[in-house]
Design a protein around this motif. Structure first.
Motif, PDB file in Angstrom:
ATOM      1  N   SER A  93       0.828  -1.159   0.048  1.00 55.10           N
ATOM      2  CA  SER A  93       0.141  -0.121  -0.168  1.00 55.10           C
ATOM      3  C   SER A  93       0.849   1.229   0.127  1.00 55.10           C
ATOM      4  CB  SER A  93      -0.997  -0.044   1.233  1.00 55.10           C
ATOM      5  OG  SER A  93      -1.589   1.316   1.177  1.00 55.10           O
ATOM      6  N   THR A 152      -3.863   3.767  -7.969  1.00 57.77           N
ATOM      7  CA  THR A 152      -5.207   3.742  -6.831  1.00 57.77           C
ATOM      8  C   THR A 152      -5.405   2.379  -6.582  1.00 57.77           C
ATOM      9  OG1 THR A 152      -6.290   5.832  -8.286  1.00 57.77           O
ATOM     10  CG2 THR A 152      -7.599   4.450  -6.939  1.00 57.77           C
ATOM     11  N   CYS A 212      -6.112   2.712   5.247  1.00 53.70           N
ATOM     12  CA  CYS A 212      -7.224   3.516   4.981  1.00 53.70           C
ATOM     13  C   CYS A 212      -7.032   4.988   5.322  1.00 53.70           C
ATOM     14  CB  CYS A 212      -8.616   3.390   5.561  1.00 53.70           C
ATOM     15  SG  CYS A 212      -9.476   1.926   4.673  1.00 53.70           S
ATOM     16  N   ARG A 259      -4.782   6.038   2.536  1.00 53.43           N
ATOM     17  CA  ARG A 259      -5.590   6.081   1.357  1.00 53.43           C
ATOM     18  C   ARG A 259      -6.891   6.235   1.754  1.00 53.43           C
ATOM     19  NH1 ARG A 259      -3.188   3.717  -3.178  1.00 53.43           N
ATOM     20  NH2 ARG A 259      -1.173   3.123  -3.140  1.00 53.43           N
ATOM     21  N   LEU A 289     -10.461   4.369   0.663  1.00 55.69           N
ATOM     22  CA  LEU A 289     -10.547   3.077   0.112  1.00 55.69           C
ATOM     23  C   LEU A 289     -11.535   2.208   0.704  1.00 55.69           C
ATOM     24  CD1 LEU A 289      -8.663   0.656  -1.006  1.00 55.69           C
ATOM     25  CD2 LEU A 289      -7.611   0.504   1.384  1.00 55.69           C
TER      26      LEU A 289
END
Length: 127
Positions: free
Chosen positions: A43, A49, A72, A75, A78
């Motif tokens: 990640s 993406t 999360c 990102r 997500l």
């Protein structure tokens, strides 16, 4: 359904391989992690993406929830699908999933997985 980039955090190789196979057959791209540490590494280093994280509840060093919350945070937006062989009620009671996050009990059929992904990623189009 549009192709998705899916990160899978699943330490059981057989389960992970089946999920990968189902996703690839349905035109999705997959990033595979066999541990919490590898999921976090992927990640943090993947430039593109990631649309969906599929996280097993019982990874060896972290829970799926811990992995999901960490990823999360880095990102936002997500989407997460928790999977587990443990009953939902047990995991929910122990705080093992993000409240309100989708859950799929193992074992599941390929059609169940794809249907759940549709519900999560394209809620207006779920079948």
């Amino acid at each position: 359904m549009r192709p998705l980039m899916v990160l899978i955090a699943e330490d059981e190789a057989i389960v992970r391989n089946v999920i990968v196979s189902v996703l690839v057959r349905n035109n999705h791209s997959v990033l595979e992690a066999d541990s919490a540490a590898e999921a976090l590494e992927i990640s943090s280093t993947f430039d593109g993406t990631i649309d969906l994280l599929i996280a097993d509840h019982a990874l060896k060093t972290m829970t799926g929830r811990q992995v999901a919350e960490t990823i999360c945070h880095a990102r936002p937006g997500l989407k997460v699908l928790h999977i587990s062989g443990y009953p939902f009620e047990k995991i929910e009671h122990e705080g093992g999933i993000i409240p309100g996050a989708p859950f799929l009990a193992k074992p599941f059929r390929a059609t169940d997985l794809i249907r759940k992904i549709r519900e999560i990623c394209e809620p207006g189009l779920s079948a």
